[in-house]
Design a protein around this motif. Sequence first.
Motif, PDB file in Angstrom:
ATOM      1  N   ALA A 130       0.843  -1.145  -0.122  1.00 44.18           N
ATOM      2  CA  ALA A 130      -0.186   0.009  -0.196  1.00 44.18           C
ATOM      3  C   ALA A 130       0.865   1.228  -0.202  1.00 44.18           C
ATOM      4  CB  ALA A 130      -0.675   0.037   1.174  1.00 44.18           C
ATOM      5  N   SER A 131       0.683   2.106  -0.928  1.00 45.63           N
ATOM      6  CA  SER A 131       1.243   3.462  -1.101  1.00 45.63           C
ATOM      7  C   SER A 131       0.435   4.523  -0.480  1.00 45.63           C
ATOM      8  CB  SER A 131       1.815   3.508  -2.423  1.00 45.63           C
ATOM      9  OG  SER A 131       2.848   2.795  -2.891  1.00 45.63           O
ATOM     10  N   PHE A 132       0.937   5.414   0.173  1.00 41.54           N
ATOM     11  CA  PHE A 132       0.322   6.585   0.819  1.00 41.54           C
ATOM     12  C   PHE A 132       0.689   7.678   0.253  1.00 41.54           C
ATOM     13  CE2 PHE A 132      -0.448   2.846   3.611  1.00 41.54           C
ATOM     14  CZ  PHE A 132      -1.572   3.182   3.944  1.00 41.54           C
ATOM     15  N   LYS A 133      -0.123   8.315  -0.647  1.00 41.95           N
ATOM     16  CA  LYS A 133       0.272   9.569  -1.030  1.00 41.95           C
ATOM     17  C   LYS A 133      -0.488  10.803  -0.118  1.00 41.95           C
ATOM     18  CE  LYS A 133       1.673   7.466  -4.847  1.00 41.95           C
ATOM     19  NZ  LYS A 133       3.086   7.330  -5.366  1.00 41.95           N
ATOM     20  N   VAL A 134      -0.394  11.877  -0.838  1.00 39.15           N
ATOM     21  CA  VAL A 134      -1.042  13.081  -0.368  1.00 39.15           C
ATOM     22  C   VAL A 134      -2.734  12.822   0.032  1.00 39.15           C
ATOM     23  CG1 VAL A 134      -2.086  15.530  -0.494  1.00 39.15           C
ATOM     24  CG2 VAL A 134       0.301  14.795  -1.016  1.00 39.15           C
ATOM     25  N   PRO A 135      -3.503  12.867   0.954  1.00 38.17           N
ATOM     26  CA  PRO A 135      -4.717  12.279   1.104  1.00 38.17           C
ATOM     27  C   PRO A 135      -5.576  13.151   0.046  1.00 38.17           C
ATOM     28  CG  PRO A 135      -3.976  12.752   3.352  1.00 38.17           C
ATOM     29  CD  PRO A 135      -2.808  13.204   2.267  1.00 38.17           C
TER      30      PRO A 135
END
Length: 270
Positions: free
Chosen positions: A92-97
């Motif tokens: 899972a990659s987390f970017k700017v929400p």
Amino acid sequence: MAKDPVARLRVAPGTKVDLGRHATDATLGWEKEWALEELERAKERLDVLQARLYAEEQRSVLLVLQAMDAAGKDGTIRSILSGLNPAGVHVASFKVPGGRETQHDYLWRVHEQAPAKGHIGVFNRSHYEDVLVVRVKGFAPKAVWSKRYEHIREFEQLLADEGTRIVKCFLHVGKDEQRERLQERVDDPEKRWKFRMGDLDDRALWPKFQRAYEDALERTSTKYAPWYVVPADRNWVRNLAVAKILLGVLEDMDPQLPPPEDGIEGLVVR
Ligand code: ADP
């Protein structure tokens, strides 16, 4: 016997972290050629243990990767997990929400991506962004982000209590090495897509990010979810160190194949 070099990367709970004292170009006493072979051996063992974890379907593993830009989160994932059964791995990659994510608390999107039983989950960035970039860039006031260390410890405790083994790696790249890697991204058309102008803003905030990382590592390295500071200037050191950390967790979990149904042993299939 010399202490396991990987164990020395671990941040003992409650200790102060001074990233300036952690060499980014350390070799951990390894030679490159040996390290590349050792990585292959580690991957073979990971493959066996992952298959057992998947078959057991009782517990999961979560590997959290955090780093400054160009430290090699993507490269680490590719190098370590490439031999594994993709059905049992969730990255899972987390970017700017964005969208609905912004309408919930910061852990909402994270919990949803936590690995299912039997799986190895990898977070490429994570809930730690909410005490790192959010703090450094002032996206939330101190009164908000300062409470998050406690939330995070509790959240990770919840996951651990419910069967997830958590291990967290900070890929520690040097500022000079980062400059070279960012320049390469600009110069190489195949890599240019990875470069964002915002990378330069983050680079300019280097000391503030390092401080925020030190606080995060200090406040959230726990027995049930330890942090490791992994030297990341040399890809072969970084990859082997993370592979060994992950392998250590799986060896310790010792996943078991489920027992066969009665009557299967010795059965002849016609
Ligand atoms: P990466 O650098 O991980 O390969 P991107 O170049 O798309 O991927 O960068 C993702 C960006 O999203 C990073 O700058 C990171 O700081 C940002 N980001 C991630 N989570 C959050 C968050 N919770 N709040 C603000 N920014 C975030």
